[in-house]
Write a protein that holds these residues in place. Sequence first.
Motif, PDB file in Angstrom:
ATOM      1  N   ALA A 156       1.798   6.680  -6.810  1.00 39.55           N
ATOM      2  CA  ALA A 156       0.673   7.531  -7.191  1.00 39.55           C
ATOM      3  C   ALA A 156       0.964   8.998  -6.903  1.00 39.55           C
ATOM      4  O   ALA A 156       0.658   9.886  -7.714  1.00 39.55           O
ATOM      5  CB  ALA A 156      -0.595   7.084  -6.473  1.00 39.55           C
ATOM      6  N   SER A 157       1.562   9.281  -5.768  1.00 36.04           N
ATOM      7  CA  SER A 157       1.872  10.681  -5.438  1.00 36.04           C
ATOM      8  C   SER A 157       2.947  11.232  -6.366  1.00 36.04           C
ATOM      9  O   SER A 157       2.927  12.416  -6.726  1.00 36.04           O
ATOM     10  CB  SER A 157       2.299  10.809  -3.973  1.00 36.04           C
ATOM     11  OG  SER A 157       3.515  10.116  -3.741  1.00 36.04           O
ATOM     12  N   ALA A 176       1.007   4.060  -2.896  1.00 34.50           N
ATOM     13  CA  ALA A 176       0.754   5.453  -2.544  1.00 34.50           C
ATOM     14  C   ALA A 176       1.913   6.342  -2.971  1.00 34.50           C
ATOM     15  O   ALA A 176       1.717   7.458  -3.469  1.00 34.50           O
ATOM     16  CB  ALA A 176       0.508   5.581  -1.047  1.00 34.50           C
ATOM     17  N   LYS A 203       0.832  -1.202   0.000  1.00 34.65           N
ATOM     18  CA  LYS A 203       0.000   0.000   0.000  1.00 34.65           C
ATOM     19  C   LYS A 203       0.866   1.251   0.000  1.00 34.65           C
ATOM     20  O   LYS A 203       0.562   2.232  -0.680  1.00 34.65           O
ATOM     21  CB  LYS A 203      -0.935   0.002   1.206  1.00 34.65           C
ATOM     22  CG  LYS A 203      -2.030  -1.024   1.125  1.00 34.65           C
ATOM     23  CD  LYS A 203      -2.922  -0.949   2.335  1.00 34.65           C
ATOM     24  CE  LYS A 203      -3.982  -2.023   2.286  1.00 34.65           C
ATOM     25  NZ  LYS A 203      -4.861  -2.006   3.421  1.00 34.65           N
ATOM     26  N   TRP A 204       1.947   1.222   0.777  1.00 34.35           N
ATOM     27  CA  TRP A 204       2.839   2.392   0.835  1.00 34.35           C
ATOM     28  C   TRP A 204       3.545   2.609  -0.494  1.00 34.35           C
ATOM     29  O   TRP A 204       3.720   3.746  -0.941  1.00 34.35           O
ATOM     30  CB  TRP A 204       3.870   2.223   1.958  1.00 34.35           C
ATOM     31  CG  TRP A 204       3.273   2.422   3.312  1.00 34.35           C
ATOM     32  CD1 TRP A 204       2.927   1.457   4.215  1.00 34.35           C
ATOM     33  CD2 TRP A 204       2.925   3.661   3.889  1.00 34.35           C
ATOM     34  NE1 TRP A 204       2.384   2.014   5.325  1.00 34.35           N
ATOM     35  CE2 TRP A 204       2.373   3.396   5.158  1.00 34.35           C
ATOM     36  CE3 TRP A 204       3.010   4.991   3.487  1.00 34.35           C
ATOM     37  CZ2 TRP A 204       1.926   4.382   5.999  1.00 34.35           C
ATOM     38  CZ3 TRP A 204       2.563   5.979   4.327  1.00 34.35           C
ATOM     39  CH2 TRP A 204       2.025   5.667   5.577  1.00 34.35           C
TER      40      TRP A 204
END
Length: 158
Positions: A10-11, A7, A3-4
């Motif tokens: 994506a960022s 994320a 998940k990290w």
Amino acid sequence: MKKWLIALVASMMMSMTAFAVIEIHEFDSPEQEQQFHELNQTLRCPKCQNNTIGDSNAELALDLREKVYEMTKEGKSKQEIVDYMVARYGNFVTYQPPFTAATAILWLGPLCVVLIGFGFILTRSRRKPAKAAKSTPLSAEEQQRLDALLKEDNGDNK
């Protein structure tokens, strides 16, 4: 952990839009602003195929827009700016290049091809037709037979 990582990726992808720039130029008069916009739409980007410097996203187009802005702010006329760009990038930078010896073939070439083709067609069509085999008049018997065949053919079609 996944998940990290997702994320983070994506960022990073979202931050790519931060490089999109909106150009804001301030002018001393509305005439300067109008001149700047006209030149942006009349000068061609040397890197792009058929885009104006105002429509192109190439770095060269960005530099040219900035140069046009600087020269406009200095009070240079439209013609002086165009002359500067032509001196630096050639006649390609304008959408209406002048008629010169170098561009004569581009302007007159298609016309010459059409005229030569038309002349060729005219001379070919005005030549005397090839001599056909000499025709001799029909004898009286042959003429009667031909008339009978034509009369018979006309009778069947009615």
